[in-house]
Design a protein around this motif. Structure first.
Motif, mmCIF file in Angstrom:
data_model
loop_
_atom_site.group_PDB
_atom_site.id
_atom_site.type_symbol
_atom_site.label_atom_id
_atom_site.label_comp_id
_atom_site.label_asym_id
_atom_site.label_seq_id
_atom_site.Cartn_x
_atom_site.Cartn_y
_atom_site.Cartn_z
ATOM 1 N N TYR A 153 27.898 11.297 39.003
ATOM 2 C CA TYR A 153 27.041 11.912 40.010
ATOM 3 C C TYR A 153 26.651 11.032 41.188
ATOM 4 O O TYR A 153 25.929 11.493 42.070
ATOM 5 C CB TYR A 153 25.758 12.438 39.348
ATOM 6 C CG TYR A 153 26.039 13.488 38.309
ATOM 7 C CD1 TYR A 153 26.576 14.709 38.672
ATOM 8 C CD2 TYR A 153 25.792 13.256 36.962
ATOM 9 C CE1 TYR A 153 26.848 15.681 37.723
ATOM 10 C CE2 TYR A 153 26.058 14.219 36.006
ATOM 11 C CZ TYR A 153 26.585 15.429 36.396
ATOM 12 O OH TYR A 153 26.859 16.386 35.455
ATOM 13 N N HIS A 154 27.070 9.784 41.229
ATOM 14 C CA HIS A 154 26.747 8.941 42.388
ATOM 15 C C HIS A 154 28.025 8.652 43.158
ATOM 16 O O HIS A 154 29.048 8.332 42.568
ATOM 17 C CB HIS A 154 26.090 7.624 41.947
ATOM 18 C CG HIS A 154 25.436 6.896 43.073
ATOM 19 N ND1 HIS A 154 26.142 6.115 43.965
ATOM 20 C CD2 HIS A 154 24.138 6.851 43.479
ATOM 21 C CE1 HIS A 154 25.307 5.618 44.859
ATOM 22 N NE2 HIS A 154 24.090 6.050 44.583
ATOM 23 N N ILE A 155 27.975 8.754 44.457
ATOM 24 C CA ILE A 155 29.163 8.601 45.291
ATOM 25 C C ILE A 155 29.824 7.234 45.117
ATOM 26 O O ILE A 155 31.037 7.105 45.206
ATOM 27 C CB ILE A 155 28.824 8.892 46.779
ATOM 28 C CG1 ILE A 155 30.078 9.148 47.601
ATOM 29 C CG2 ILE A 155 27.996 7.811 47.390
ATOM 30 C CD1 ILE A 155 30.612 10.530 47.502
ATOM 31 N N GLN A 156 29.026 6.198 44.804
ATOM 32 C CA GLN A 156 29.572 4.855 44.602
ATOM 33 C C GLN A 156 29.867 4.550 43.132
ATOM 34 O O GLN A 156 30.423 3.508 42.818
ATOM 35 C CB GLN A 156 28.605 3.796 45.142
ATOM 36 C CG GLN A 156 28.470 3.837 46.645
ATOM 37 C CD GLN A 156 27.424 2.853 47.126
ATOM 38 O OE1 GLN A 156 26.244 2.982 46.786
ATOM 39 N NE2 GLN A 156 27.855 1.877 47.890
ATOM 40 N N GLY A 157 29.453 5.418 42.243
ATOM 41 C CA GLY A 157 29.700 5.211 40.821
ATOM 42 C C GLY A 157 28.744 4.219 40.187
ATOM 43 O O GLY A 157 27.624 4.012 40.670
ATOM 44 N N ASN A 158 29.187 3.603 39.119
ATOM 45 C CA ASN A 158 28.365 2.679 38.341
ATOM 46 C C ASN A 158 28.011 1.426 39.143
ATOM 47 O O ASN A 158 28.654 1.112 40.137
ATOM 48 C CB ASN A 158 29.122 2.288 37.066
ATOM 49 C CG ASN A 158 28.278 1.520 36.090
ATOM 50 O OD1 ASN A 158 27.070 1.693 36.022
ATOM 51 N ND2 ASN A 158 28.899 0.647 35.335
ATOM 52 N N ASP A 159 26.980 0.721 38.685
ATOM 53 C CA ASP A 159 26.562 -0.526 39.322
ATOM 54 C C ASP A 159 26.379 -1.600 38.254
ATOM 55 O O ASP A 159 26.641 -1.366 37.087
ATOM 56 C CB ASP A 159 25.276 -0.328 40.130
ATOM 57 C CG ASP A 159 24.083 0.040 39.259
ATOM 58 O OD1 ASP A 159 24.230 0.132 38.024
ATOM 59 O OD2 ASP A 159 22.990 0.230 39.800
ATOM 60 N N LYS A 160 25.930 -2.771 38.683
ATOM 61 C CA LYS A 160 25.709 -3.884 37.738
ATOM 62 C C LYS A 160 24.225 -4.157 37.548
ATOM 63 O O LYS A 160 23.820 -5.284 37.330
ATOM 64 C CB LYS A 160 26.422 -5.138 38.245
ATOM 65 C CG LYS A 160 27.920 -4.991 38.253
ATOM 66 C CD LYS A 160 28.607 -6.250 38.678
ATOM 67 C CE LYS A 160 30.102 -6.030 38.641
ATOM 68 N NZ LYS A 160 30.869 -7.226 38.911
ATOM 69 N N SER A 161 23.424 -3.121 37.609
ATOM 70 C CA SER A 161 21.984 -3.277 37.461
ATOM 71 C C SER A 161 21.618 -3.663 36.034
ATOM 72 O O SER A 161 22.409 -3.517 35.106
ATOM 73 C CB SER A 161 21.284 -1.971 37.841
ATOM 74 O OG SER A 161 21.739 -0.930 37.000
ATOM 75 N N ASN A 162 20.376 -4.131 35.878
ATOM 76 C CA ASN A 162 19.921 -4.505 34.537
ATOM 77 C C ASN A 162 18.684 -3.731 34.089
ATOM 78 O O ASN A 162 18.165 -3.955 33.008
ATOM 79 C CB ASN A 162 19.682 -6.019 34.438
ATOM 80 C CG ASN A 162 18.698 -6.530 35.453
ATOM 81 O OD1 ASN A 162 18.260 -5.811 36.339
ATOM 82 N ND2 ASN A 162 18.356 -7.800 35.347
ATOM 83 N N ILE A 163 18.223 -2.791 34.903
ATOM 84 C CA ILE A 163 17.113 -1.904 34.529
ATOM 85 C C ILE A 163 17.548 -0.481 34.860
ATOM 86 O O ILE A 163 17.958 -0.202 35.991
ATOM 87 C CB ILE A 163 15.825 -2.258 35.303
ATOM 88 C CG1 ILE A 163 15.395 -3.686 34.974
ATOM 89 C CG2 ILE A 163 14.708 -1.269 34.981
ATOM 90 C CD1 ILE A 163 14.300 -4.223 35.884
ATOM 91 N N PHE A 164 17.463 0.424 33.877
ATOM 92 C CA PHE A 164 17.931 1.802 34.077
ATOM 93 C C PHE A 164 16.870 2.791 33.607
ATOM 94 O O PHE A 164 16.417 2.726 32.467
ATOM 95 C CB PHE A 164 19.227 2.100 33.313
ATOM 96 C CG PHE A 164 19.979 0.901 32.814
ATOM 97 C CD1 PHE A 164 20.535 -0.008 33.695
ATOM 98 C CD2 PHE A 164 20.140 0.683 31.456
ATOM 99 C CE1 PHE A 164 21.237 -1.102 33.227
ATOM 100 C CE2 PHE A 164 20.842 -0.403 30.972
ATOM 101 C CZ PHE A 164 21.397 -1.305 31.865
ATOM 102 N N ILE A 165 16.521 3.707 34.474
ATOM 103 C CA ILE A 165 15.497 4.706 34.188
ATOM 104 C C ILE A 165 16.128 6.085 34.348
ATOM 105 O O ILE A 165 16.867 6.333 35.303
ATOM 106 C CB ILE A 165 14.308 4.549 35.158
ATOM 107 C CG1 ILE A 165 13.659 3.174 34.963
ATOM 108 C CG2 ILE A 165 13.287 5.659 34.956
ATOM 109 C CD1 ILE A 165 12.648 2.834 36.032
ATOM 110 N N GLY A 166 15.826 6.966 33.397
ATOM 111 C CA GLY A 166 16.375 8.315 33.439
ATOM 112 C C GLY A 166 15.277 9.362 33.471
ATOM 113 O O GLY A 166 14.173 9.144 32.983
ATOM 114 N N ALA A 167 15.618 10.516 34.045
ATOM 115 C CA ALA A 167 14.709 11.664 34.081
ATOM 116 C C ALA A 167 15.340 12.788 33.268
ATOM 117 O O ALA A 167 16.489 13.179 33.518
ATOM 118 C CB ALA A 167 14.487 12.120 35.516
ATOM 119 N N TYR A 168 14.601 13.272 32.295
ATOM 120 C CA TYR A 168 15.087 14.353 31.436
ATOM 121 C C TYR A 168 14.313 15.634 31.695
ATOM 122 O O TYR A 168 13.085 15.637 31.761
ATOM 123 C CB TYR A 168 14.942 13.980 29.961
ATOM 124 C CG TYR A 168 16.087 13.149 29.457
ATOM 125 C CD1 TYR A 168 17.209 13.756 28.897
ATOM 126 C CD2 TYR A 168 16.064 11.769 29.544
ATOM 127 C CE1 TYR A 168 18.275 13.004 28.439
ATOM 128 C CE2 TYR A 168 17.121 11.002 29.083
ATOM 129 C CZ TYR A 168 18.228 11.629 28.535
ATOM 130 O OH TYR A 168 19.281 10.876 28.091
#
Length: 121
Positions: free
Chosen positions: A52-67
């Motif tokens: 769903y992101h135009i650039q795809g995955n990243d190398k971040s180290n904190i990930f937050i999701g909305a359900y």
């Protein structure tokens, strides 16, 4: 004939963004109050951003999701180990923010940022 799903998905993302800008979309509208914000797994983040992101995955180290119920409808990621922040405590970079195709969630970005602030500051 082989279908390149990756490029087709990105094409659909661009179409969706244009429909939203032109106010011609038929997406499901949800208020930010109706979602639950939690930290998500690396695999959930990778899969969601690649879809769903135009650039795809990243190398971040904190990930937050909305359900919304049991559906992951949004992801926001942050970096704390970039060159510009590696020597400064409590400095982060917002790396990605994306919502699921077909959903409009009013107030989602601010709700996710507030969750992040409470957890990391």
């Amino acid at each position: 004939m082989k279908v390149d799903f990756k490029n087709m998905t990105k094409k659909e993302l661009v179409k969706s963004k244009l429909k939203h800008i032109l106010k011609k979309n038929d997406s499901i509208k949800i208020g930010g109050r109706n979602v639950t914000i939690i930290e998500i797994t690396l695999e959930e983040k990778k899969s969601f951003l690649n879809t769903y992101h135009i650039q795809g995955n990243d190398k971040s180290n904190i990930f937050i999701g909305a359900y919304f119920g049991d559906i992951l409808v949004g992801v926001m990621t942050f970096n704390s180990k970039r060159n510009m922040t590696k020597n400064n405590k409590n400095e982060f970079e917002l790396s990605r923010f994306s919502t699921k195709l077909g959903y409009i969630i009013s107030g989602l970005a601010s709700k996710m940022l507030k969750f992040f602030e409470k957890k990391y500051f």
